[in-house]
Design an enzyme around this catalytic site. Structure first.
Site, PDB file in Angstrom:
ATOM      1  N   ARG A 233       0.875  -0.894  -0.149  1.00 36.48           N
ATOM      2  CA  ARG A 233       0.107  -0.194   0.479  1.00 36.48           C
ATOM      3  C   ARG A 233       0.742   1.221  -0.093  1.00 36.48           C
ATOM      4  O   ARG A 233       2.033   1.170   1.004  1.00 36.48           O
ATOM      5  CB  ARG A 233      -1.198  -0.114   1.611  1.00 36.48           C
ATOM      6  CG  ARG A 233      -2.218  -0.977   1.009  1.00 36.48           C
ATOM      7  CD  ARG A 233      -3.117  -0.662  -0.113  1.00 36.48           C
ATOM      8  NE  ARG A 233      -4.348  -1.777   0.061  1.00 36.48           N
ATOM      9  CZ  ARG A 233      -3.835  -2.677  -0.692  1.00 36.48           C
ATOM     10  NH1 ARG A 233      -2.931  -2.929  -1.301  1.00 36.48           N
ATOM     11  NH2 ARG A 233      -5.191  -3.027  -0.855  1.00 36.48           N
ATOM     12  N   GLU A 262      -3.764   8.320  -4.910  1.00 28.71           N
ATOM     13  CA  GLU A 262      -3.877   7.103  -6.143  1.00 28.71           C
ATOM     14  C   GLU A 262      -5.633   7.778  -6.740  1.00 28.71           C
ATOM     15  O   GLU A 262      -6.401   7.940  -5.998  1.00 28.71           O
ATOM     16  CB  GLU A 262      -4.689   5.707  -5.653  1.00 28.71           C
ATOM     17  CG  GLU A 262      -2.982   5.633  -5.728  1.00 28.71           C
ATOM     18  CD  GLU A 262      -2.604   3.225  -5.619  1.00 28.71           C
ATOM     19  OE1 GLU A 262      -3.845   3.212  -6.020  1.00 28.71           O
ATOM     20  OE2 GLU A 262      -1.852   2.939  -4.819  1.00 28.71           O
ATOM     21  N   HIS A 281      -1.122   0.921 -10.575  1.00 28.23           N
ATOM     22  CA  HIS A 281      -1.802   0.170  -9.217  1.00 28.23           C
ATOM     23  C   HIS A 281      -2.252  -1.262 -10.292  1.00 28.23           C
ATOM     24  O   HIS A 281      -3.478  -1.637  -9.724  1.00 28.23           O
ATOM     25  CB  HIS A 281      -3.082  -0.035  -8.693  1.00 28.23           C
ATOM     26  CG  HIS A 281      -3.372  -0.274  -6.827  1.00 28.23           C
ATOM     27  ND1 HIS A 281      -3.592   0.134  -5.898  1.00 28.23           N
ATOM     28  CD2 HIS A 281      -2.838  -2.351  -7.253  1.00 28.23           C
ATOM     29  CE1 HIS A 281      -3.485  -0.696  -4.977  1.00 28.23           C
ATOM     30  NE2 HIS A 281      -3.253  -2.267  -5.619  1.00 28.23           N
TER      31      HIS A 281
END
Length: 332
Positions: A233, A262, A281
Site C-alpha cells: 500500500r 491514487e 496499481h
C-alpha cells in the site's frame, strides 16, 4: 430464495462453477445469483444478499442484516474491518493466494530492469542515443530483504532465492523458516536488517501499524544505492521521503505499484524522480487470467464451507487486517 451477489468479473464457465458449488453444498435450497460489476452495485442488492462474492462499497454493508459471508476479491481488507462496517455474525474472507504469482513476477521484472538499467536504455532509444550507461549489478550474491511473507512476498522470496540471492524474510509472527529463506526475523528486528540489503521489497497491507513504515529514518538505515520495491500500500512510504532518497542518490532505484494518493496527481514530484518505475496499481488486479481463476476457486470453496458449516479459508482477523494466523507452521 437465497441471494448471492457476485461482483467478481465471472465468465460463463465461472458462473456454472459457482452455481454448482452452491447447489452441491446446499442440496435442495434454491439460490438466486446476481452478477454485476462493482460500480453498478446498489445498496438494495447488498441488503438482500446472504452471500457476497467480490468487493462492494464498505458503507453498503452496515445494513446487510442477512449477510453470512463477505468474500473479498482483494488481498487487502482494511476498509472492511473498520468498526461498524461488517454486520454482526457475518464472516469476512480475503483473496490471499490469488495474486502472488502475478505480483511476484512484476517485482522480479522491476528488479532486473533497475539492476540492468534497462529503463535508462529505453529512454536512450527514444532519444536515438547510442550511450553506455555504465556498470550494473547482479541478483546472484545480492541480499534481498522481503518485508511481509504472505503469498506475494513468499513467492517473490522463492524467485530471488532461486536466482542466487541471500534472502532475509521479515514477518509479524513466529513461524517455521521455509527453505527459500536464508534467514527469518520478526518486525521488531527490521531496523537492524535494513542496512544489509541490496533489495528491500514490501508487500504489506495498509494498517495503522504499517503506515509510514519506511519513512526517512528507515530509508537512511538502508544501504547506499539499494533498490526499494513497494507493491503493498502507498501508505507504507511517505512520498516526500521517497522522492528525496532518489534525488540524493541514497536509493539506487525504486519501483512502486502503489502511492499515497491514487490516482497519482499529474503534479506529483514522483513523476520526475530519477530511477523510479511507477505503475498505476496494476501488478495484480485481473490482468492475468490465473488471478481470476484462483479468486473464483477461493470464493466457491468458502461458499461451500459456509453452507456446510465448515471453517472458511482466508478468514480476516479484524484486529490486524491480515488473514488469521494459524500458528508457528503457517508460512503465509
Amino acid at each position: 430464495m437465497r441471494e448471492i451477489l457476485v461482483t467478481i468479473p465471472a465468465e460463463p464457465q465461472h458462473k456454472i462453477y459457482l452455481e454448482h458449488a452452491a447447489s452441491e453444498a446446499a442440496g435442495s435450497d434454491e439460490f438466486h445469483f446476481t452478477y454485476v460489476s462493482q460500480k453498478d452495485v446498489t445498496q438494495e442488492m447488498v441488503e438482500r444478499s446472504e452471500f457476497i462474492l467480490g468487493n462492494v462499497k464498505p458503507e453498503y454493508l452496515k445494513s446487510a442484516r442477512n449477510l453470512k459471508l463477505m468474500q473479498l476479491d482483494s488481498a487487502g481488507a482494511a476498509p472492511y474491518i473498520v468498526p461498524g462496517i461488517m454486520p454482526a455474525g457475518a464472516q469476512l474472507a480475503n483473496a490471499t493466494g490469488a495474486y502472488g504469482l502475478a505480483i511476484s513476477e512484476y517485482m522480479l521484472g522491476a528488479v532486473l530492469m533497475l539492476m540492468k538499467k534497462l529503463d535508462r536504455y529505453y529512454k536512450n532509444m527514444e532519444s536515438h542515443e547510442w550511450k553506455d550507461e555504465g556498470k550494473v549489478n547482479s541478483i546472484m550474491n545480492s541480499v534481498t530483504l522481503v518485508i511481509g511473507l504472505g503469498d506475494i512476498g513468499g513467492q517473490f522470496a522463492r524467485k530471488m532465492h532461486a536466482l542466487g540471492s541471500h534472502v532475509i524474510g521479515v514477518r509479524r509472527n513466529r513461524a517455521k523458516r521455509p527453505d527459500y529463506l536464508d534467514e527469518l526475523h520478526q518486525m521488531d528486528e527490521l531496523d537492524h536488517l535494513l542496512g544489509r540489503a541490496d533489495i528491500v521489497a514490501c508487500s504489506l497491507p495498509g494498517t495503522p501499524e504499517t503506515e509510514h513504515l519506511l519513512n526517512r529514518e528507515r530509508i537512511d538505515r538502508m544501504k547506499d544505492g539499494a533498490l526499494l520495491l513497494n507493491v503493498g500500500r502507498g501508505s507504507l512510504i511517505p512520498t516526500e521521503d521517497l522522492v528525496n532518497a532518489l534525488r540524493s542518490g541514497k536509493l539506487g532505484g525504486a519501483a512502486i505499484d502503489v502511492a499515497e494518493q491514487e490516482p497519482l496527481p499529474k503534479d506529483s514530484p514522483l513523476w520526475d524522480a530519477p530511477n523510479l518505475l511507477i505503475t498505476p496499481h496494476v501488478s495484480g488486479n485481473y490482468h492475468m487470467q490465473q488471478i481470476l481463476e484462483t479468486v473464483v476457486e477461493i470464493a466457491a470453496e468458502n461458499l461451500k464451507a459456509v453452507l456446510t458449516g465448515c471453517k472458511i479459508e482466508n478468514e480476516v482477523d479484524f484486529q490486524t487486517g491480515y488473514r488469521k494466523f494459524c500458528g508457528p507452521e503457517d508460512n503465509d
